[in-house]
Design a protein around this motif. Structure first.
Motif, PDB file in Angstrom:
ATOM      1  N   ILE A 201       0.841  -1.209   0.000  1.00  0.00           N
ATOM      2  CA  ILE A 201       0.000   0.000   0.000  1.00  0.00           C
ATOM      3  C   ILE A 201       0.871   1.252   0.000  1.00  0.00           C
ATOM      4  O   ILE A 201       0.743   2.119  -0.872  1.00  0.00           O
ATOM      5  CB  ILE A 201      -0.969  -0.011   1.190  1.00  0.00           C
ATOM      6  CG1 ILE A 201      -1.945  -1.195   1.074  1.00  0.00           C
ATOM      7  CG2 ILE A 201      -1.732   1.309   1.269  1.00  0.00           C
ATOM      8  CD1 ILE A 201      -2.894  -1.344   2.246  1.00  0.00           C
ATOM      9  N   SER A 202       1.766   1.367   0.983  1.00  0.00           N
ATOM     10  CA  SER A 202       2.603   2.567   1.057  1.00  0.00           C
ATOM     11  C   SER A 202       3.548   2.649  -0.135  1.00  0.00           C
ATOM     12  O   SER A 202       3.764   3.745  -0.690  1.00  0.00           O
ATOM     13  CB  SER A 202       3.397   2.595   2.366  1.00  0.00           C
ATOM     14  OG  SER A 202       4.196   1.437   2.498  1.00  0.00           O
ATOM     15  N   LEU A 203       4.104   1.513  -0.569  1.00  0.00           N
ATOM     16  CA  LEU A 203       5.002   1.532  -1.729  1.00  0.00           C
ATOM     17  C   LEU A 203       4.224   1.833  -3.011  1.00  0.00           C
ATOM     18  O   LEU A 203       4.726   2.523  -3.903  1.00  0.00           O
ATOM     19  CB  LEU A 203       5.747   0.205  -1.854  1.00  0.00           C
ATOM     20  CG  LEU A 203       6.759  -0.106  -0.741  1.00  0.00           C
ATOM     21  CD1 LEU A 203       7.449  -1.438  -0.990  1.00  0.00           C
ATOM     22  CD2 LEU A 203       7.796   1.003  -0.614  1.00  0.00           C
ATOM     23  N   GLY A 204       2.992   1.327  -3.105  1.00  0.00           N
ATOM     24  CA  GLY A 204       2.156   1.623  -4.272  1.00  0.00           C
ATOM     25  C   GLY A 204       1.823   3.105  -4.361  1.00  0.00           C
ATOM     26  O   GLY A 204       1.883   3.702  -5.446  1.00  0.00           O
ATOM     27  N   LEU A 205       1.478   3.688  -3.227  1.00  0.00           N
ATOM     28  CA  LEU A 205       1.203   5.133  -3.202  1.00  0.00           C
ATOM     29  C   LEU A 205       2.447   5.932  -3.571  1.00  0.00           C
ATOM     30  O   LEU A 205       2.363   6.952  -4.277  1.00  0.00           O
ATOM     31  CB  LEU A 205       0.710   5.545  -1.811  1.00  0.00           C
ATOM     32  CG  LEU A 205      -0.675   5.025  -1.415  1.00  0.00           C
ATOM     33  CD1 LEU A 205      -0.936   5.250   0.073  1.00  0.00           C
ATOM     34  CD2 LEU A 205      -1.775   5.687  -2.244  1.00  0.00           C
ATOM     35  N   THR A 206       3.616   5.467  -3.133  1.00  0.00           N
ATOM     36  CA  THR A 206       4.875   6.135  -3.474  1.00  0.00           C
ATOM     37  C   THR A 206       5.157   6.042  -4.965  1.00  0.00           C
ATOM     38  O   THR A 206       5.558   7.029  -5.600  1.00  0.00           O
ATOM     39  CB  THR A 206       6.044   5.533  -2.672  1.00  0.00           C
ATOM     40  OG1 THR A 206       5.769   5.653  -1.275  1.00  0.00           O
ATOM     41  CG2 THR A 206       7.344   6.231  -2.991  1.00  0.00           C
ATOM     42  N   VAL A 207       4.961   4.851  -5.546  1.00  0.00           N
ATOM     43  CA  VAL A 207       5.171   4.671  -6.995  1.00  0.00           C
ATOM     44  C   VAL A 207       4.226   5.593  -7.770  1.00  0.00           C
ATOM     45  O   VAL A 207       4.624   6.231  -8.754  1.00  0.00           O
ATOM     46  CB  VAL A 207       4.959   3.197  -7.401  1.00  0.00           C
ATOM     47  CG1 VAL A 207       4.979   3.048  -8.928  1.00  0.00           C
ATOM     48  CG2 VAL A 207       6.035   2.308  -6.788  1.00  0.00           C
ATOM     49  N   GLY A 208       2.960   5.672  -7.335  1.00  0.00           N
ATOM     50  CA  GLY A 208       1.996   6.562  -7.980  1.00  0.00           C
ATOM     51  C   GLY A 208       2.432   8.016  -7.891  1.00  0.00           C
ATOM     52  O   GLY A 208       2.303   8.778  -8.855  1.00  0.00           O
ATOM     53  N   ALA A 209       2.982   8.409  -6.729  1.00  0.00           N
ATOM     54  CA  ALA A 209       3.465   9.777  -6.543  1.00  0.00           C
ATOM     55  C   ALA A 209       4.642  10.074  -7.471  1.00  0.00           C
ATOM     56  O   ALA A 209       4.718  11.149  -8.085  1.00  0.00           O
ATOM     57  CB  ALA A 209       3.882   9.993  -5.085  1.00  0.00           C
TER      58      ALA A 209
END
Length: 516
Positions: A201-209
């Motif tokens: 979740i946190s890594l996915g949000l980071t990749v999206g950012a």
């Protein structure tokens, strides 16, 4: 004559734009089909790993990370939000108390509702402690799989499309390889779907950012990264890179102060919404913050391959230095090692420099910050994976030692079979592309030395499994693994910083024009 020339230039420009649009449409259409195929395979790999044991399975009284995640679901659906971080008779913080930001608590609440719908006993207050039914475990595994598919997978597609749009030299086979590298990340799969966590979740949000910022959607990127920070505080490993890159871009625009204010409003507004249940008093905010910074746990956990744990062989940091002094030393070391990378991006912001900055920043935190554990290696591994097309040797070398650094944890969790299988699969994927076989100049010139280190790492796997350490030194093999991995991580951190500064010469005038 001038009009004729002008019309020809305009026609050529229009033809070029039409050609670019056609290439964009063609590439994107192909990439989405490739992405779907690789996603299905990546999902099957995750399901296969999830069939293996998890952290603390059948080991009372506190079990492990699986029980921690289940307990947070139990707490969040049975108690009001204001009590989630408060120690009380109904919420004993000494038993897996919430120690992540509010977005993790909200995620636990949603997943808790899902479990309550199908298996109410698995999240009942008090009586569900240590609950390990087969159906309950199946539901828990599904929450991780769904989180991966809904957040991490789309973010990877977004990044690949964004990154490939800036480089026409990438072929579809290259993009397929990049997608596979990101989706079939062995360390992330083993930790989330084996050990049991929700790093996706946190890594996915980071990749999206990162993808949003690569497409100059800076406000969207700031919003997504703020969500990542509010899901796991370890996302702060990337904060210096985000800050310096966005500041560098703002300073090159016509109204830098206005641009900074817009970004600040997005960040503060997102924080305010997420922390709303705790903004009624200063004490409530401080209580949550105290849970997010557990300094009482010590400078590091287990045998993590960072500076403090490695040098503790010679200097007993925990024994001779106070926690207050260690906090200051770790903060100073982390900030000072981040600074060169930050300065480079403030002066010469670029998309590739931003990715290198993320790698340098996360390495600084992993090597020098307070309270680091083995699983933290996932953070620097993310930007290394995103740079795999440009720096394949760096990524491959790092991945070997990232896996090795996690091996003692994997053995404790009884995930050796899954580890060996996904290790083999990953390196088959890597060598399926000529990108994976290409060696960088620095790695090529020292191939004998790196080959020796690689041989040592493979031997250590076998030794750790079959040889019993001396009674006087029960953690001898963990210490050797830590020393080897630390030496390689330090080399890669220095190499990444040097590489980032060499990009300063290559900042294109076009990038400068776009920011005006």
């Amino acid at each position: 004559m001038e009009k004729v020339k002008e019309s020809k230039v305009t026609k050529n420009k229009d033809d070029l734009d039409n050609h670019d649009d056609a290439c964009w449409w063609s590439i994107h259409k192909g990439v989405k089909a490739i992405f779907l195929s690789i996603s299905l395979f990546a999902l099957l790999v995750r399901v296969a790993v999830s069939l293996h044991p998890y952290s603390g399975a059948g080991i009372p009284p506190k079990y492990g990370d699986y029980e921690a995640q289940r307990h947070w679901m139990e707490i969040t659906i049975n108690l009001p939000a204001k009590d989630w971080y408060q120690n009380s008779t109904t919420n004993d913080l000494s038993y897996w108390g919430l120690d992540y930001p509010p977005l993790t608590a909200y995620q636990s609440y949603i997943h808790g509702l899902f479990l309550k719908l199908f298996d109410p006993e698995s999240v009942s207050l008090f009586t569900s402690r240590g609950y390990e039914s087969y159906f309950g475990k199946l539901l828990m595994r599904w929450t991780v799989l769904s989180s991966d598919v809904l957040i991490f997978f789309p973010a990877v597609l977004y990044f690949v499309l964004a990154y490939s749009s800036n480089n026409s030299s990438f072929r579809k086979s290259d993009l397929a390889w990049q997608i596979a590298i990101l989706l079939i990340n062995p360390c992330l799969i083993l930790i989330d779907h084996g050990h049991f966590q929700y790093n996706c979740i946190s890594l996915g949000l980071t990749v999206g950012a990162i993808a949003a910022i690569c497409t100059d959607k800076d406000l969207v990127g700031s919003f997504l990264f703020t969500l990542a920070l509010n899901h796991k505080q370890m996302s702060a490993y990337f904060a210096p890179a985000f800050f310096s890159h966005l500041l560098g871009k703002c300073m090159r625009r016509r109204n830098p102060i206005a641009e900074v204010l817009k970004l600040g409003l997005v960040v503060l507004g997102t924080f305010a919404i997420i922390w709303l249940p705790y903004l009624h008093s200063v004490d409530a905010v401080l209580q949550v913050l105290s849970r997010l910074a557990p300094f009482e746990r010590g400078l590091y956990e287990d045998y993590v391959a960072n500076f403090w744990c490695t040098t503790s062989v010679l200097i007993k940091w925990k024994r001779f230095f106070s926690v207050k002094l260690l906090k200051f030393l770790s903060f100073t070391a982390t900030l000072s090692t981040c600074l060169p990378s930050m300065i480079q991006q403030i002066r010469f912001p670029s998309k590739q420099g931003f990715l290198h900055g993320l790698l340098c920043s996360s390495f600084s935190f992993y090597l020098f910050s307070f309270q680091v554990h083995e699983k933290s290696v996932l953070l620097p591994l993310l930007p290394a994976s995103m740079l795999a097309l440009d720096e394949p040797s760096l990524f491959i070398h790092f991945l070997h030692y990232a896996l090795l650094s996690m091996f003692p944890l994997i053995v404790r969790d009884k995930l050796v079979q899954a580890y060996l299988a996904i290790y083999a699969l990953t390196f088959l994927i890597i060598n399926a592309s000529n990108k994976g076989q290409r060696k960088g100049r620095a790695f090529q010139s020292a191939r004998v030395l790196f080959g020796f280190f690689l041989f040592c790492s493979l031997v250590l796997h076998v030794v750790y499994l079959v040889v019993r350490p001396p009674e006087r030194y029960p953690f001898l093999f963990e210490a050797v693994i830590m020393l080897l991995c630390f030496s390689q991580f330090t080399f890669l951190a220095v190499f990444s910083n040097i590489k980032q500064w060499t990009l300063s010469k290559d900042v294109q005038p076009m990038d400068k024009q776009k920011l005006n």
